[in-house]
Design an enzyme around this catalytic site. Structure first.
Site, mmCIF file in Angstrom:
data_model
loop_
_atom_site.group_PDB
_atom_site.id
_atom_site.type_symbol
_atom_site.label_atom_id
_atom_site.label_comp_id
_atom_site.label_asym_id
_atom_site.label_seq_id
_atom_site.Cartn_x
_atom_site.Cartn_y
_atom_site.Cartn_z
ATOM 1 N N LYS A 1 -10.593 -7.705 6.343
ATOM 2 C CA LYS A 1 -9.698 -7.271 7.407
ATOM 3 C C LYS A 1 -10.212 -7.882 8.704
ATOM 4 O O LYS A 1 -11.242 -7.444 9.237
ATOM 5 C CB LYS A 1 -9.726 -5.753 7.544
ATOM 6 C CG LYS A 1 -8.676 -5.011 6.788
ATOM 7 C CD LYS A 1 -8.742 -3.543 7.156
ATOM 8 C CE LYS A 1 -8.064 -2.720 6.092
ATOM 9 N NZ LYS A 1 -8.398 -1.309 6.204
ATOM 10 N N GLY B 1 -4.898 -4.712 5.525
ATOM 11 C CA GLY B 1 -3.964 -4.562 6.645
ATOM 12 C C GLY B 1 -4.233 -3.284 7.411
ATOM 13 O O GLY B 1 -4.850 -2.349 6.910
ATOM 14 N N ASP C 1 -14.291 -2.160 1.772
ATOM 15 C CA ASP C 1 -13.431 -2.351 2.947
ATOM 16 C C ASP C 1 -14.260 -1.953 4.165
ATOM 17 O O ASP C 1 -14.910 -2.795 4.795
ATOM 18 C CB ASP C 1 -12.163 -1.491 2.767
ATOM 19 C CG ASP C 1 -11.284 -1.385 4.016
ATOM 20 O OD1 ASP C 1 -10.227 -0.729 3.943
ATOM 21 O OD2 ASP C 1 -11.648 -1.942 5.064
ATOM 22 N N GLU D 1 -11.099 0.811 -4.261
ATOM 23 C CA GLU D 1 -11.517 0.389 -2.925
ATOM 24 C C GLU D 1 -12.248 1.513 -2.203
ATOM 25 O O GLU D 1 -11.743 2.632 -2.122
ATOM 26 C CB GLU D 1 -10.270 -0.045 -2.130
ATOM 27 C CG GLU D 1 -10.538 -0.701 -0.820
ATOM 28 C CD GLU D 1 -9.261 -1.070 -0.067
ATOM 29 O OE1 GLU D 1 -8.162 -0.993 -0.666
ATOM 30 O OE2 GLU D 1 -9.356 -1.414 1.118
ATOM 31 N N LYS E 1 -3.067 5.035 -2.539
ATOM 32 C CA LYS E 1 -4.087 5.795 -1.828
ATOM 33 C C LYS E 1 -4.464 6.994 -2.693
ATOM 34 O O LYS E 1 -3.587 7.643 -3.280
ATOM 35 C CB LYS E 1 -3.527 6.298 -0.495
ATOM 36 C CG LYS E 1 -3.288 5.186 0.515
ATOM 37 C CD LYS E 1 -4.581 4.609 0.987
ATOM 38 C CE LYS E 1 -4.341 3.548 2.024
ATOM 39 N NZ LYS E 1 -5.594 3.037 2.568
ATOM 40 N N ASP F 1 -7.187 3.036 -3.459
ATOM 41 C CA ASP F 1 -7.985 2.993 -2.229
ATOM 42 C C ASP F 1 -8.342 4.423 -1.852
ATOM 43 O O ASP F 1 -7.463 5.243 -1.609
ATOM 44 C CB ASP F 1 -7.168 2.344 -1.104
ATOM 45 C CG ASP F 1 -7.983 2.200 0.178
ATOM 46 O OD1 ASP F 1 -7.437 1.678 1.166
ATOM 47 O OD2 ASP F 1 -9.167 2.595 0.194
ATOM 48 N N LYS G 1 -0.910 -0.779 -4.512
ATOM 49 C CA LYS G 1 -2.172 -0.084 -4.157
ATOM 50 C C LYS G 1 -1.824 1.376 -3.889
ATOM 51 O O LYS G 1 -0.948 1.657 -3.056
ATOM 52 C CB LYS G 1 -2.800 -0.737 -2.934
ATOM 53 C CG LYS G 1 -3.892 0.086 -2.246
ATOM 54 C CD LYS G 1 -4.646 -0.776 -1.251
ATOM 55 C CE LYS G 1 -4.715 -0.117 0.116
ATOM 56 N NZ LYS G 1 -5.529 -0.902 1.072
ATOM 57 N N SER H 1 0.845 -1.187 0.000
ATOM 58 C CA SER H 1 0.000 0.000 0.000
ATOM 59 C C SER H 1 0.884 1.242 0.000
ATOM 60 O O SER H 1 1.765 1.374 0.857
ATOM 61 C CB SER H 1 -0.886 0.001 1.247
ATOM 62 O OG SER H 1 -1.720 1.132 1.248
#
Ligand SMILES: O=C(O)CCC(=O)N[C@@H](C(=O)O)c1ccccc1
Length: 368
Positions: free
Chosen positions: A263, A291, A239, A214, A163, A189, A161, A135
């Protein structure tokens, strides 16, 4: 198994670099770790809650309070219990899934160690190692982002991934897609940072062949995600919205997601995480393991979960060095883009006392 006491340990672990998301920047992780003591074994559990209630409503001080005031005393009074009885015993207390997850995991770890059974075997995992993604936080500039991504790809991560948030989305994703060849597995995400008014903006991500986007919308806006899915091509992954097998089934039924990030911390533990896996697999919905910047304690358990057959997408099960200079367990080290599934009993790792002492800022014993 009789629980004779539970110790709450408060850790402070500096991150190797600031980790910025749409809900803020983490410089260090304040982490609550639980040690469950029973006559036959000890068990460890890590709570994913952040210092502040910015990812979800839970936060470290609130978790500690609900554990010492309600959850732990309930288990201490319950006499002989199995890990599968923890959730039903605690169901009368609403919510607090991260607190419950940490406690259930520590009880499950103790139970499995007493029976010399690895968590991966207890969950029904089928792999000895798992593909690992990484991430990447929001950065100050696109060149800085490209350098970070290049570094992680050099380390062998098989999925990137990114952000994103309004103002940091189309341009950085385009830059990464243009700099690295098209077969780099790439996803984004948003951590609930957008609304349906941003639909056209999010549709501009469609040309970049992303695995998924996400949690673009608010965690309670499940129907909004179903509406958004009708206007963008990139598959939606949820998520924060998925807190149980029931909520996963409902989200899938209304078309709010085609992929789920599981998660264990968010959903109340590894037993519910397994149920979500089963619901998703029954509906042909791929899952991957999210995570919460876990130490080796939570990381070990996440890797065991990620070895289940329905976890067909690389998870945020990065190596320890992604976040920490020194882990409190033996470090998880990426080999050919994979992490080995711990083979020892329970979660398969135990904190190294000297390392644990270095980062522990408080210890509190809750006894019967
Ligand atoms: O690799 C990890 O453990 C972190 C994966 C990740 O990006 N987690 C995010 C998230 O919103 O899902 C996050 C959690 C907690 C704190 C910051 C970021």
């Amino acid at each position: 198994m009789k629980i004779s006491g539970v110790e709450l340990l408060r850790l402070r672990m500096p991150l190797v670099s600031p980790f910025r998301t749409s809900f803020g920047t983490q410089e260090a992780r304040e982490i609550l770790v639980l040690r469950v003591i029973t006559p036959t074994a000890e068990g460890w559990g890590e709570c994913g809650a952040l210092l502040d209630p910015v990812y979800s409503s839970e936060y470290v001080n609130g978790v500690a309070d609900v554990l010492r005031t309600y959850l732990v005393p309930t288990l201490l009074r319950a006499g002989d219990i199995s890990a599968h009885q923890v959730a039903p015993l605690l169901a009368k207390f609403k919510g607090h899934r991260m607190a419950k997850a940490a406690l259930e995991t520590a009880v499950l770890d103790a139970e499995l160690r007493a029976h010399d059974m690895p968590l991966s075997v207890a969950l029904g995992s089928t792999k000895d190692s798992v593909d690992c993604g990484v991430s990447v936080g929001i950065m100050d500039s696109v060149p800085q982002l490209l350098d970070a991504v290049a570094g992680y790809l050099d380390e062998g991560y098989v999925r990137i991934k990114l952000k994103i948030e309004p103002g940091w989305d189309v341009e950085p994703v385009r830059a990464v897609r243009e700099r690295f060849d098209d077969d780099v597995l790439l996803q984004v995400d948003a951590n609930t940072a957008y609304t349906l008014a941003d639909t056209q903006r999010l549709a501009q991500l469609d040309p970049f062949n992303l695995l998924l986007i996400e949690q673009p919308l608010d965690e309670e806006d499940v129907l909004g995600h179903a509406e958004l899915a009708r206007h963008i091509r990139t598959p939606i992954c949820l998520d924060e919205s998925i807190v149980s097998a029931q909520s996963a089934a409902a989200a899938i039924k209304v078309g709010a997601c085609r992929i789920v990030n599981i998660k264990p911390s968010r959903v109340g533990g590894y037993l519910e995480a397994r149920r979500i896996h089963d619901v998703c697999e029954a509906n042909g919905v791929p899952v991957w393991c999210g995570g919460m910047l876990e130490t080796g304690i939570g990381r070990a358990a996440n890797v065991a979960l990620a070895a289940l057959p329905g976890f067909t997408l690389p998870g945020d099960t990065s190596g320890s060095s992604r976040y920490y200079r020194t882990d409190i367990t033996e470090p998880f080290v990426l080999v050919n883009g994979q992490l080995p599934v711990p083979a020892g009993p329970g979660i398969g790792v135990t904190p190294i006392p000297e390392r644990l002492a270095e980062v522990t800022t408080a210890r509190e014993f809750v006894r019967a």
